[in-house]
Scaffold this motif. Structure first.
Motif, PDB file in Angstrom:
ATOM      1  N   ALA A  26      -4.268 -11.450 -11.133  1.00 47.17           N
ATOM      2  CA  ALA A  26      -3.993 -10.642  -9.938  1.00 47.17           C
ATOM      3  C   ALA A  26      -2.675  -9.890 -10.042  1.00 47.17           C
ATOM      4  O   ALA A  26      -2.549  -8.772  -9.546  1.00 47.17           O
ATOM      5  N   GLY A  27      -1.689 -10.490 -10.691  1.00 52.12           N
ATOM      6  CA  GLY A  27      -0.401  -9.830 -10.854  1.00 52.12           C
ATOM      7  C   GLY A  27       0.448  -9.837  -9.602  1.00 52.12           C
ATOM      8  O   GLY A  27       0.031 -10.286  -8.532  1.00 52.12           O
ATOM      9  N   GLY A  28       1.662  -9.309  -9.757  1.00 55.26           N
ATOM     10  CA  GLY A  28       2.629  -9.336  -8.677  1.00 55.26           C
ATOM     11  C   GLY A  28       3.001  -7.979  -8.128  1.00 55.26           C
ATOM     12  O   GLY A  28       4.050  -7.839  -7.489  1.00 55.26           O
ATOM     13  N   PHE A  29       2.161  -6.956  -8.355  1.00 52.22           N
ATOM     14  CA  PHE A  29       2.421  -5.644  -7.765  1.00 52.22           C
ATOM     15  C   PHE A  29       1.948  -5.667  -6.313  1.00 52.22           C
ATOM     16  O   PHE A  29       0.752  -5.852  -6.051  1.00 52.22           O
ATOM     17  N   PRO A  30       2.848  -5.512  -5.354  1.00 58.14           N
ATOM     18  CA  PRO A  30       2.470  -5.701  -3.942  1.00 58.14           C
ATOM     19  C   PRO A  30       1.276  -4.874  -3.506  1.00 58.14           C
ATOM     20  O   PRO A  30       0.417  -5.365  -2.765  1.00 58.14           O
ATOM     21  N   GLY A  31       1.188  -3.621  -3.942  1.00 55.68           N
ATOM     22  CA  GLY A  31       0.112  -2.755  -3.511  1.00 55.68           C
ATOM     23  C   GLY A  31      -1.256  -3.132  -4.046  1.00 55.68           C
ATOM     24  O   GLY A  31      -2.268  -2.614  -3.559  1.00 55.68           O
ATOM     25  N   LEU A  32      -1.292  -4.028  -5.040  1.00 57.01           N
ATOM     26  CA  LEU A  32      -2.571  -4.417  -5.639  1.00 57.01           C
ATOM     27  C   LEU A  32      -3.037  -5.798  -5.183  1.00 57.01           C
ATOM     28  O   LEU A  32      -4.129  -6.232  -5.539  1.00 57.01           O
ATOM     29  N   ARG A  33      -2.210  -6.472  -4.407  1.00 61.90           N
ATOM     30  CA  ARG A  33      -2.568  -7.805  -3.961  1.00 61.90           C
ATOM     31  C   ARG A  33      -3.758  -7.737  -3.011  1.00 61.90           C
ATOM     32  O   ARG A  33      -3.831  -6.896  -2.123  1.00 61.90           O
ATOM     33  N   GLY A  34      -4.696  -8.647  -3.209  1.00 62.19           N
ATOM     34  CA  GLY A  34      -5.831  -8.744  -2.311  1.00 62.19           C
ATOM     35  C   GLY A  34      -6.979  -7.810  -2.604  1.00 62.19           C
ATOM     36  O   GLY A  34      -7.979  -7.809  -1.872  1.00 62.19           O
ATOM     37  N   LEU A  35      -6.868  -7.009  -3.659  1.00 59.83           N
ATOM     38  CA  LEU A  35      -7.961  -6.100  -3.994  1.00 59.83           C
ATOM     39  C   LEU A  35      -9.152  -6.873  -4.564  1.00 59.83           C
ATOM     40  O   LEU A  35      -8.972  -7.890  -5.246  1.00 59.83           O
ATOM     41  N   PRO A  36     -10.368  -6.403  -4.328  1.00 59.24           N
ATOM     42  CA  PRO A  36     -11.517  -6.990  -5.016  1.00 59.24           C
ATOM     43  C   PRO A  36     -11.346  -6.861  -6.531  1.00 59.24           C
ATOM     44  O   PRO A  36     -10.634  -5.969  -7.008  1.00 59.24           O
ATOM     45  N   ALA A  37     -12.006  -7.732  -7.267  1.00 56.22           N
ATOM     46  CA  ALA A  37     -11.772  -7.830  -8.706  1.00 56.22           C
ATOM     47  C   ALA A  37     -11.975  -6.502  -9.428  1.00 56.22           C
ATOM     48  O   ALA A  37     -11.150  -6.102 -10.261  1.00 56.22           O
TER      49      ALA A  37
END
Length: 430
Positions: A174-185
Motif C-alpha cells: 500500500a505504501g505511505g503516500f497519503p494520497g494513495l491510501r485506501g485506494l482499491p488494489a
C-alpha cells in the motif's frame, strides 16, 4: 507545545509537524524536501498565510516576469515547488538577511534543481526532510519510543499488537503516500505505475537528462528495487538490469541516472556507520539500497501479496541473504526509523564489517555519540542466533550502546533478561 494549525480538510498531523513548529518558532525560513506525493504541500499549507505555486504554469510565468511577487503576501509565505524557479532560493535568502524574524518563509521542493542557487542558504534556509507515512502515522499506535531508547536508561518495554505478517505485507504494497491510501488494489497499482512513469517521462527531462532508451532506465530501476536492503555494487545492479546483453550501459550512463534519482528523492539509501573510534577495524563504507517507499520497489517488481508470502523469486537476480519479503520488510522498518530518528535529532546508518562477518541492520546514532542498534527479522519468534551481532556490538561499544533491539513481526514487545528489547515493527514509534 504544538502551535495551532490552519484547518485543512482531511489533514492529519504528521510527526514532522513538531519539528517544523520548533524550527519556525525561531527561524525565518524552512525548506521542506522529499519526493512527490509525501504530503509536503499539505503540511506546509496548514501553516502558510499565503501561497505561490510554482508548478502552476501561469503563476510561474507571473513570477518570472516579476520576481518580487514571491516576497508578497501574508506570512509565512509558502513557495511551493521552488525548484521550478531556482532564483527563488536567493530571493528568500536575501529577504531573510534583511529581516530575520521567525516564520517568514516555507519552501517545498520535490527535486534539487539542476542549476544550483548562487548561494547555499546556510544559516538562512534550513532544510527538513519529509518521507512517506510511517506505520505510526498510518494509525498503528506505538508503544515503544525510539527517543527513549536513545537515552540509555533502558526503559521498560511492553505492549501488544494484533498486526501480523499479512498486515505488514499489505502495508508494504500500500505504501505511505497519503494520497494513495485506501485506494482499491487495481487503482493503487495504476497510480504507482503512473508515479514511476512520470519520473521517467517528465522528471528526468526536467533535470536536464535526455533518455535515448527509457526502457533501459526502467530495467535499471527494477534491478535497484531487487537490490533493496542489500549493499550490491552498482555494477551488479547494472548487470542484473541487462542480463545477456553484451553491450551494457556504461558506468558514465548509469551513475548519472543514480544522481538524478537521488536529486528527485526517489532513492533513499542508508549510509554506512563509520565512527571515528578506533574500536572498529575494516568497516565497509558501502551504502544499503532503499527506495523512498518499499511500495515502489514492490510495484517495480510486480509482486503480489501471494507471491511475497510464497517466497517466489521475482525480478532481476541480485544476491541477498534472505527472501524478497524480508528485504522489503526491512525497507519498511528503514522508512519508520528514519521518520522517528529525525524527530529525535538522530541519524540512521547500517554497519557491516569489510568481509561481512558482522552486520547490524540499523544503527541509530544520537547527537551525543550514543547509539541504538537494531536487527530486523521477518519472524514472530526470537532465536539466539538472531542476537549474535547485537551481542558482538555490545561487547565492543559498552556504555556507548544505549540500547539493542530486535524488530520482528511478533505480537508482544518485551525486554529479555539479557537486556535486548524485542519490539514488533508496528509498536515502534518516535
Amino acid at each position: 507545545m504544538s502551535r495551532p494549525l490552519r484547518p485543512l480538510h482531511g489533514y492529519t498531523r504528521r510527526i514532522v509537524d513538531d519539528e517544523l513548529d520548533e524550527l519556525l518558532s525561531g527561524l525565518s525560513a524552512v525548506s521542506l524536501e522529499g519526493p512527490k506525493g509525501v504530503g509536503k504541500t499539505a503540511t506546509a499549507q496548514v501553516r502558510a498565510g499565503s501561497t505561490h505555486r510554482l508548478d502552476a504554469p501561469t503563476e510561474l510565468q507571473l513570477i518570472q516576469a516579476d520576481p518580487g511577487r514571491l516576497l508578497t503576501g501574508a506570512e509565512p509565505i509558502l513557495i511551493d515547488e521552488w525548484q521550478h524557479y531556482p532564483s527563488s532560493w536567493d530571493l528568500v535568502r536575501r529577504a531573510v538577511d534583511d529581516g530575520p524574524t521567525p516564520a517568514r518563509f516555507l519552501l517545498t521542493g520535490s527535486a534539487s534543481p539542476t542549476g544550483a542557487p548562487t548561494h547555499t542558504g546556510a544559516a538562512r534556509i534550513v532544510p527538513v526532510r519529509m518521507r512517506p507515512l510511517s506505520l505510526a502515522e498510518r494509525g498503528m499506535p506505538p508503544e515503544v519510543s525510539l527517543a527513549e531508547l536513545l537515552t540509555g536508561d533502558r526503559p521498560a518495554v511492553s505492549g501488544s499488537t494484533d498486526i501480523g505478517l499479512g498486515d505488514y505485507v499489505d502495508e508494504i504494497l500500500a505504501g505511505g503516500f497519503p494520497g494513495l491510501r485506501g485506494l482499491p488494489a487495481r487503482a493503487l497499482r495504476a497510480q504507482l505505475d503512473g508515479y514511476l512513469q512520470r519520473v521517467i517521462d517528465r522528471e528526468f527531462p526536467e533535470q536536464g537528462m535526455t533518455l535515448r532508451h527509457p526502457d533501459t532506465l526502467r530495467a535499471w530501476l527494477r534491478a535497484y528495487a531487487a537490490a533493496t536492503s542489500t549493499t550490491a555494487s552498482y555494477e551488479a545492479i547494472r548487470d542484473a538490469a541487462t542480463p545477456g546483453v553484451g553491450n551494457k550501459p556504461a558506468k558514465s550512463t548509469t551513475l548519472p541516472w543514480r544522481d538524478v534519482l537521488t536529486r528527485l528523492w526517489l532513492l533513499d539509501p542508508v549510509p554506512a556507520w563509520l565512527p571515528t573510534s578506533n574500536r572498529f577495524k575494516e568497516l565497509a563504507s558501502t551504502e544499503k539500497h532503499q527506495l523512498a517507499d518499499p511500495a515502489l520497489a514492490a510495484r517495480l517488481l510486480n509482486v503480489t501479496a501471494d507471491k511475497l508470502l510464497a517466497g517466489d523469486a521475482v525480478g532481476p537476480r541480485i544476491a541477498r541473504g534472505g527472501t524478497l519479503l524480508g528485504a522489503l520488510f526491512e525497507g519498511l522498518v528503514a522508512l519508520n526509523l528514519r521518520v522517528y530518528a529525525q524527530a529525535a535529532e538522530a541519524e540512521v546508518r547500517h554497519l557491516r564489517t569489510h568481509r561481512g562477518e558482522h552486520e547490524i541492520d540499523f544503527i541509530v546514532a544520537g547527537s551525543d555519540g550514543g547509539v541504538v542498534a537494531l536487527e530486523v527479522k521477518l519472524s514472530a519468534t526470537v532465536h539466539e542466533d538472531d542476537l549474535t551481532h547485537l551481542n558482538w556490538l555490545a561487547a565492543i561499544l559498552g556504555d556507548d550502546l544505549r540500547d539493542a533491539v530486535l524488530v520482528n513481526t511478533g505480537t508482544h514487545a518485551y525486554r529479555r533478561t539479557d537486556g535486548i528489547a524485542v519490539v514488533p515493527a508496528s509498536l515502534l514509534g518516535p
